[in-house]
Design an enzyme around this catalytic site. Structure first.
Site, short mmCIF file in Angstrom:
data_model
loop_
_atom_site.label_atom_id
_atom_site.label_comp_id
_atom_site.label_asym_id
_atom_site.label_seq_id
_atom_site.Cartn_x
_atom_site.Cartn_y
_atom_site.Cartn_z
N ASP A 1 0.83 -1.20 0.00
CA ASP A 1 0.00 0.00 0.00
C ASP A 1 0.87 1.25 0.00
OD1 ASP A 1 0.95 -0.27 2.66
OD2 ASP A 1 -0.94 -1.17 3.30
N ASN B 1 -7.29 -3.07 14.62
CA ASN B 1 -8.72 -3.25 14.33
C ASN B 1 -8.96 -4.39 13.34
OD1 ASN B 1 -7.86 -2.17 11.92
ND2 ASN B 1 -9.29 -0.45 11.91
N HIS C 1 -7.32 -4.79 10.43
CA HIS C 1 -7.11 -4.51 9.01
C HIS C 1 -5.90 -5.26 8.48
CE1 HIS C 1 -4.56 -0.81 10.24
NE2 HIS C 1 -3.75 -1.57 9.53
N GLU D 1 -9.68 -1.75 5.59
CA GLU D 1 -10.30 -1.48 6.87
C GLU D 1 -11.54 -2.36 7.07
OE1 GLU D 1 -8.71 0.12 8.96
OE2 GLU D 1 -8.02 2.09 8.32
#
Length: 247
Positions: free
Chosen positions: A72, A141, A143, A148
Site C-alpha cells: 500500500d 482493528n 485490518h 479497513e
C-alpha cells in the site's frame, strides 16, 4: 466459513522477541528465493516486519533476481516525504539490500485517476507472474494491508479511506494526527489471497485481540485479516505478547 480445514492450513510460529521473530521470517523469505529463479515478494511496512528486513540486510544473499511489490501507499503526501511508504521501503529494503530501485514497485498515489492507478498496479503484479510470498502485518482493528473493517473479501487494489483508529495508530510516525493522511492506495483482500504464500507478522500486546479474531473467529469483512483462513498456505509469526490470547 471458518471451519477446521481452513484453520489447519495456518502454521503458527511463536517467538519470544523481535530478533528471533525476524530470523524466522528471514528464513522463510530465503526458502522462497531458493525455490524460484525469479521470485516475486510482496512487502509490508510498519514496525512488525522491520526485524525481518534487518535480518535480510545482515546476510550475504543475492536479491538481484527478486521483484518486489508494496502492499500500500499513502495518498496526499508529497513526493519524497519521509513517511511515504516508497521512502520507508527505500530506507529499510532497497538501500540495505543493495537493490535496483526499479525492482521495487509501489502504488502510484500521485495519479490523477486513482482508480486507474489501482488497476495498473494489479496489471503489474499479474505481468510479474503473481506474488510468490506476501509479507503482511495486522492492524489492531483487524485490518490487512489498509483494508479497513467492512472491506469486501474479494476487493482489488483501490483507494481506501483510513479509519480514525488506524490514523491514531500511525500518528507516532508523524508530528501530529492532522499530518496523518486520510486516504491510501491498498492491495485488496482478493489481491492478497492470490499470493501463493502468506506470511503474517504480529508483534505486541495491542495486536493480540485482532490476531485471535483473525485466526479463530468467523471469516467476516468486519475483521479483514480473517481472510487468512481462506488461504491454503499461511505462516503466522507472533511474539508472546501478540499470541497471548491464542491457545
Amino acid at each position: 466459513m471458518a471451519g477446521s480445514l481452513q484453520r489447519s492450513s495456518i502454521r503458527m510460529i511463536r517467538r519470544a522477541d523481535a530478533a528471533t521473530l525476524g530470523q524466522a521470517g528471514a528464513d522463510l523469505v530465503l526458502e522462497t528465493l531458493a525455490g524460484r529463479p525469479a521470485p516475486v515478494i510482496g512487502v509490508a511496512t510498519g514496525s512488525s516486519p522491520s526485524p525481518l528486513y534487518k535480518e535480510l540486510a545482515g546476510g550475504t544473499d543475492d536479491f538481484s533476481s527478486v521483484t518486489w511489490f508494496a502492499l500500500d501507499e499513502y495518498v496526499g503526501l508529497a513526493r519524497g516525504h519521509a513517511q511515504s511508504y516508497a521512502e520507508v521501503l527505500r530506507r529499510e529494503i532497497v538501500e540495505p539490500l543493495g537493490l535496483d530501485p526499479a525492482t521495487m514497485h509501489v502504488p502510484d498515489p500521485h495519479s490523477e485517476k486513482l482508480d486507474e492507478a489501482g488497476a495498473r498496479y494489479e496489471q503489474r503484479i499479474a505481468a510479474a507472474g503473481g506474488i510468490d510470498l506476501q509479507i503482511l502485518g495486522i492492524g489492531r482493528n483487524g485490518h490487512l494491508a489498509f483494508n479497513e473493517p467492512g472491506a469486501a473479501l474479494d476487493s482489488r487494489t483501490r483507494l481506501e479511506t483510513l479509519t480514525e483508529d488506524t490514523r491514531r495508530a500511525n500518528q507516532r510516525f508523524f508530528d501530529s494526527l492532522e499530518d496523518v493522511p486520510t486516504h491510501c492506495l491498498t492491495q485488496g483482500l482478493g489481491t492478497i489471497l492470490e499470493a501463493r504464500q502468506l506470511l503474517l507478522i504480529a508483534r505486541g500486546r495491542e495486536k493480540a485481540e485482532a490476531l485471535a479474531r483473525a485466526l479463530t473467529g468467523p471469516v467476516t469483512p468486519e475483521c479483514p485479516a480473517s481472510v487468512l483462513q481462506l488461504h491454503g498456505n499461511v505462516t503466522v509469526l507472533a511474539d508472546d505478547a501478540a499470541a497471548s490470547l491464542l491457545a
